[in-house]
Design a protein around this motif. Structure first.
Motif, mmCIF file in Angstrom:
data_model
loop_
_atom_site.group_PDB
_atom_site.id
_atom_site.type_symbol
_atom_site.label_atom_id
_atom_site.label_comp_id
_atom_site.label_asym_id
_atom_site.label_seq_id
_atom_site.Cartn_x
_atom_site.Cartn_y
_atom_site.Cartn_z
ATOM 1 N N GLY A 261 103.802 43.478 -42.871
ATOM 2 C CA GLY A 261 103.730 44.484 -43.758
ATOM 3 C C GLY A 261 103.767 43.706 -45.131
ATOM 4 O O GLY A 261 104.041 42.770 -45.349
ATOM 5 N N VAL A 262 103.660 44.884 -46.094
ATOM 6 C CA VAL A 262 103.890 44.514 -47.543
ATOM 7 C C VAL A 262 105.052 45.178 -48.160
ATOM 8 O O VAL A 262 105.107 46.378 -48.329
ATOM 9 N N ASP A 263 105.943 44.278 -48.651
ATOM 10 C CA ASP A 263 107.083 45.017 -49.287
ATOM 11 C C ASP A 263 106.723 45.562 -50.637
ATOM 12 O O ASP A 263 105.840 45.118 -51.208
ATOM 13 N N GLY A 264 107.397 46.738 -51.051
ATOM 14 C CA GLY A 264 107.010 47.441 -52.046
ATOM 15 C C GLY A 264 107.245 46.497 -53.420
ATOM 16 O O GLY A 264 106.054 46.818 -54.301
ATOM 17 N N ILE A 265 108.067 45.489 -53.653
ATOM 18 C CA ILE A 265 108.089 44.727 -54.944
ATOM 19 C C ILE A 265 106.949 43.589 -54.959
ATOM 20 O O ILE A 265 106.934 43.232 -56.068
#
Length: 723
Positions: free
Chosen positions: A472-476
């Motif tokens: 996944g892709v972290d929000g930061i």
């Protein structure tokens, strides 16, 4: 100087004095307020605002504005004189117009879009469409707080001809140093349209050499921060450029526009750091000398490793591999930490597939294993006596570790190794048929690299794609906007990956297909990029006017495209004439003839009015050898290679591929002969890149026969050294 020009100059001199006095007054007031260094949050915010205004005023003082537009808004009976600058300057009197209007403000768009005529004009403001009439458009040059030049490009009702290009040509005629500069005072209408385009679209910009596309993209970032200041932040924007030296070259533009904190990286550096594989990267110079080292070759096809690994087809294979691994998920085993305690497989599978389905595969694994650990702790509480509980706890710990090892490894590198057979797929997850279309040569070379612990730049997009699929892709990690420069050298997979790291498809993708010298990895058509997005998610713009080079240099470069590149978009030069291109044959009899002729060419160009002169070779190896010969003769000579992080300007020798994006007062092509460049489309593109680096003077050296696409250049060139 005519009476009208003298009158305009006197008027602007008076205005400048008034504005400078106001800047001084406002600065004095702000400096009189003691700087707050305490811990009160409200006071800290107020102090930050005051410091921002202090810095803005100090930055404005040497050059408070660059243009004036007298605009009469519909319904009003007289025009207002609006001065346009890099930063706005407010009038402290309530209800008054700004002293200087920020170039990004809606009304300032008229300064760039208006090209003359007495028709009514309009611009879009937050309160709606505002119309009116332009009475005057004036370019003003102020340097070090001194008025240097005043040029009226439009006067309503005047019978004198417009001189809209005079100021532009004046600025273009200036010599360059070792930094790209802003163009805020000379932005053209077609460039302004791109700068002010909507945020949530992938803008694809095809710009000929010298069209200012890089500078336009940087100005677009400054505009987005101004227009969408509640939605975007500088720290959440990033510029991807071809190399570290180019990043240094463009580094001055954003600070000149009052913008800081925007990330500037190469894709390789960013991706490798994100996945912590920097130490595994192969030296890119090996790949570059491999591809650029041979003349007359055929442009790489879709079976080139970079082209294949960056294709949509390979992305689909990666999708299939990641999905197969994700589906395999929990091992088909119940879990028993000790005798008489069992956690059914069906329960574990339900947790993995249903309760944590909104997480990435790696995230689901982490949460399921953590939940099993908590289940063990709960079960242990009911075990008695204490001695038995300790025994069970020890046994459970060992079984828990053994069970965790039976789960698949969701590391992108592990999966990538399994795809290419560098690591055995012991669980039988990946069906071999899914990868049957990978060329055997690519499988062989990639497997060898991976087994030796080495990955190449062409592998990074695929690894990053698997990384975001599995982890996944972290929000930061998400960006508000991404700029991709020299995008013709990016693959569709790279852009597809980056689209998962940006909000709302907010891209500025810019490049020139005619400069696609990295054809072994880049795109051959912009449709390869646009096809990645939905029908209404992209916007295509073509910049065909070149502001960099003289008409003679552009004509010469266009002749190369016409003779060597199919369907190439040719540049339209501004009317700025100079010396013809020099075609100089150093012969083939003397093996050192080329070196001797380069020496003569440098003596003919360096030390005159030119501040930057470059000698361009086909490969890095050739540049290094030439440097060793020339350095004793020209001690100030710089050698530029792929490891450079700064461009120092002056006199330099470098391989042609590293010159992309740069510009020099004068360029010497060390050898454009048939032996060096052949006659393929790829060779023509490389020579086109080299020629279009020159602003004022271009000397093309060659040993003997020229490629066919240099046969029809008589109109733009002269033969031999100047007398």
């Amino acid at each position: 100087m005519s009476e009208n020009v003298q009158s305009a100059y006197r008027e602007e001199q008076t205005k400048l004095s008034t504005v400078l006095e106001e800047i001084g007054t406002q600065l004095e007031r702000l400096r009189a307020i003691p700087v707050y260094t305490g811990h009160d949050f409200t006071e800290q915010v107020l102090e930050a605002g005051r410091e921002e205004r202090r810095q803005r005023l100090m930055k404005s003082e040497p050059e408070p504005y660059f243009g004036r537009m007298d605009f009469e808004e519909a319904g009003k009976n007289k025009p207002s004189a609006l001065y346009i600058g890099k930063a706005g300057l407010d009038n402290l009197e309530p209800g008054s117009l700004p002293i200087v209007v920020d170039w990004r403000a809606p009304v300032a768009s008229l300064f760039y879009s208006f090209t003359g005529g007495e028709e009514k004009v309009e611009y879009e403001a937050p309160e709606g469409i505002i119309g009116g009439e332009v009475h005057l458009k004036r370019n003003i040059m102020v340097r070090k707080s001194e008025l240097e030049r005043v040029v009226d490009t439009y006067v309503r009702g005047s019978e004198e001809p417009a001189v809209s290009d005079e100021f532009l040509l004046y600025r273009l005629g200036e010599n360059k140093d070792n930094r790209l500069r802003d163009i805020v005072s000379t932005i053209q209408a077609e460039q302004d349209q791109i700068i002010r385009a909507d945020k949530n679209k992938a803008l694809i910009i095809q710009g000929v050499a010298g069209s200012g596309k890089t500078t336009v993209a940087l100005h677009r970032l400054a505009f987005l921060l101004y227009q969408y200041q509640e939605q975007v932040s500088a720290g959440k924007m990033i510029i991807f450029a071809p190399n570290s030296m180019f990043l240094d070259y463009i580094s001055g533009v954003l600070p000149e526009l009052g913008v800081g904190d925007i990330q500037q990286r190469t894709f390789t550096d960013w991706a490798a750091k994100l996945m912590d594989v920097e130490s595994m990267l192969a030296n890119p110079a090996e790949t570059l000398d491999l591809w650029f080292g041979e003349a007359g070759g055929v442009a790489p096809g879709d079976d080139a490793p970079g082209r294949f690994k960056g294709s949509a087809m390979f992305r689909d294979m990666l999708d299939a591999a990641a999905s197969a691994l994700e589906a395999s998920g929990a091992p088909e085993l119940e879990f028993s930490p000790w005798e008489d305690a069992v956690l059914p497989y069906e329960t574990i599978l339900h947790w993995y597939r249903e309760e944590y389905k909104h997480y990435s595969a790696a995230g689901r694994k982490e949460r399921v294993l953590a939940r099993i650990h908590r289940w063990i702790e709960m079960e242990l509480k009911s075990v008695k006596p204490e001695s038995l509980r300790k025994e069970y706890k020890k046994k459970a710990s060992a079984r828990e570790k053994a069970y965790a090892k039976k789960w698949p490894d969701f590391s992108p590198l592990t999966l990538y190794k399994q795809i290419f057979g560098a690591l055995k797929d012991t669980r039988g997850i990946l069906p071999e048929a899914s990868f049957a279309e990978i060329p055997a040569s690519i499988i062989k070379s990639t497997r060898a690299d991976l087994k030796s612990g080495r990955i190449r730049e062409e592998d990074l997009p695929a690894l990053l794609y698997l990384h975001q699929k599995l982890n996944g892709v972290d929000g930061i990690e998400r960006f508000d906007h991404i700029v991709i420069d020299e995008a013709q050298d990016f693959s569709p997979l790279q852009v597809s990956v980056l689209d998962r790291f940006v909000r709302g498809h907010s891209f500025t993708i810019l490049g020139d297909l005619s400069q696609g010298i990295h054809a072994y990895k880049g795109v051959h058509s912009w449709s390869e990029m646009s096809d990645l997005f939905g029908e209404h998610e992209t916007s295509y713009h073509a910049l065909t006017r070149s502001y960099r080079s003289t008409m003679e240099i552009i004509g010469f470069a266009n002749a190369i495209l016409a003779g060597g590149v199919q369907d190439a978009i040719q540049a339209v030069p501004v009317f700025r004439s100079g010396n013809k291109v020099r075609l100089i044959d150093f012969g083939t009899e003397n093996e050192h003839g080329g070196e001797q002729m380069v020496t003569q060419a440098i003596r003919g160009l360096w030390g005159r009015e030119h501040k930057t002169v470059s000698v361009l070779t086909r490969t890095q190896t050739q540049a290094s050898k030439l440097y060793e010969v020339l350095k004793p003769i020209f001690p100030e000579l710089n050698l530029i290679d792929g490891s450079m992080t700064q461009y120092e300007g002056g006199l330099s020798v470098l391989p042609l591929h590293l010159s992309k994006g740069l510009e020099f007062d004068a360029v010497i092509l060390a050898d454009a002969g048939l032996k060096q460049y052949g006659e393929s489309e790829w060779d023509a593109k490389m020579l086109y890149v080299g020629c279009t680096r020159a602003l004022h003077e271009l000397w093309v050296l060659h040993g003997g026969e020229l490629p066919k696409f240099l046969h029809d250049v008589e109109a733009w060139s002269e033969v031999g050294l100047p007398e």
